[in-house]
Design an enzyme around this catalytic site. Structure first.
Site, PDB file in Angstrom:
ATOM      1  CE  LYS A 175      -1.701  -1.751   3.805  1.00 30.37           C
ATOM      2  NZ  LYS A 175      -2.262  -2.031   4.886  1.00 30.37           N
ATOM      3  CB  THR A 207      -6.899   7.965   7.085  1.00 34.34           C
ATOM      4  OG1 THR A 207      -5.846   8.580   7.991  1.00 34.34           O
ATOM      5  CG2 THR A 207      -7.232   9.068   5.858  1.00 34.34           C
ATOM      6  N   GLY A 209      -7.995   3.275  10.558  1.00 26.98           N
ATOM      7  CA  GLY A 209      -8.361   1.998  10.370  1.00 26.98           C
ATOM      8  C   GLY A 209      -8.539   1.576   8.865  1.00 26.98           C
ATOM      9  CB  THR A 210      -7.367   3.351   5.914  1.00 30.87           C
ATOM     10  OG1 THR A 210      -6.261   3.639   6.187  1.00 30.87           O
ATOM     11  CG2 THR A 210      -8.150   4.452   5.784  1.00 30.87           C
ATOM     12  N   GLY A 211      -6.054   0.675   6.835  1.00 27.81           N
ATOM     13  CA  GLY A 211      -5.335  -0.749   6.605  1.00 27.81           C
ATOM     14  C   GLY A 211      -6.337  -2.004   7.064  1.00 27.81           C
ATOM     15  CB  CYS A 212      -8.142  -2.723  10.033  1.00 29.54           C
ATOM     16  SG  CYS A 212      -7.125  -2.393  11.222  1.00 29.54           S
TER      17      CYS A 212
END
Length: 264
Positions: A175, A207, A209-212
């Protein structure tokens, strides 16, 4: 409407609901599937930061996975925060025992402020669990740790992804949100192809928690029968729309809007 698939999420809890297990459940549910969980740690946190972390005993984490899979067999697994070598060992044993073929790993290794969340010994163990994965979704700081190289541009991301393939995962998605610029370049790579997803960078402080959320969205699409590359594309689209429509909760880095939904 009946759920389209069943997802088991192995990750930590976020009391503020923006990241971790809570974000995972919201994502899976909003995309029309059934979420189950094995909680690895309980955190006290809000949009301003993490105030405490209480780890769950490794044997208890393993038990959560085994008893859940025995009763309601998941179509796919999403693995997030694994906070120690012992936890990684027990999760690996449980996952191998359950024999689930679709496994997505979000290697949560570095906090937003850059603080490492895993000791070197645990990183070595994490590489072992990556071997059984269908896809690994590191951000740039995490990809740097796993690949052992500095990443400053898209070409570096491709080189790092090729190195990560050697760890055993079938597919890699690095990412690019940490990289400066007006565009975000997310690099997808496997042994036969390279795909770079290019999107406009959305300027927002919300933003959390975007990765989760991205890894859970990808897992859901993948569990519902989409190819892994298409699942990445749809997951990225879902998260971008969720950032654009965020509800501006909290005083710090607020959550995205998980109620955004796209047709599978």
């Amino acid at each position: 409407m009946k759920p389209k698939s069943k997802i088991l999420i192995i990750a930590g809890s976020d009391s503020s609901g923006g990241a971790g297990i809570q974000a995972d459940i919201k994502t899976v549910t909003s995309l029309g599937s059934y979420a189950m969980t094995a909680i690895t740690a309980v955190t006290s946190q809000n949009t301003s930061g993490v105030f405490s972390v209480v780890p769950i005993q490794p044997k208890e984490i393993k038990k959560q996975i085994l008893v859940t899979c025995k009763d309601i067999r998941p179509d796919a697994l999403k693995i997030g925060m694994l906070h120690s070598s012992k936890v990684i060992d027990e999760v690996l044993k449980a996952v191998k025992s359950c024999k689930i073929k679709k496994v997505i790993i979000d290697p949560v290794m570095v906090a937003k402020g850059g603080h490492p969340l895993l000791k070197d010994s645990a990183v070595i163990k994490l590489k072992k669990i990556i071997k059984i994965s269908s896809l690994v979704t590191p951000n740039i700081p995490e990809a740097e740790i796993l690949s052992g190289m500095r990443i400053v541009n898209t070409n570096d991301m491709i080189i790092a992804a090729k190195k990560l393939l050697k760890l055993g995962s079938k597919n890699i998605l690095i990412k690019g949100g940490h990289m400066k610029g007006r565009k975000v370049f997310d690099v997808f790579l496997n042994k036969s192809e390279i795909k770079i997803f290019i999107n406009n960078k959305i300027r927002s402080k919300n933003t959390h928690g975007t990765g989760c959320s991205l890894s859970s969205a990808i897992t859901t699409y993948f569990a519902c029968g989409k190819k892994i590359k298409k699942s990445c594309e749809l997951g990225i689209k879902y998260v971008n729309e969720a950032i654009k429509s965020n509800v501006n909760y909290g005083k710090g880095h607020g959550p995205i809007n998980h109620l955004v939904s796209l047709n599978l």
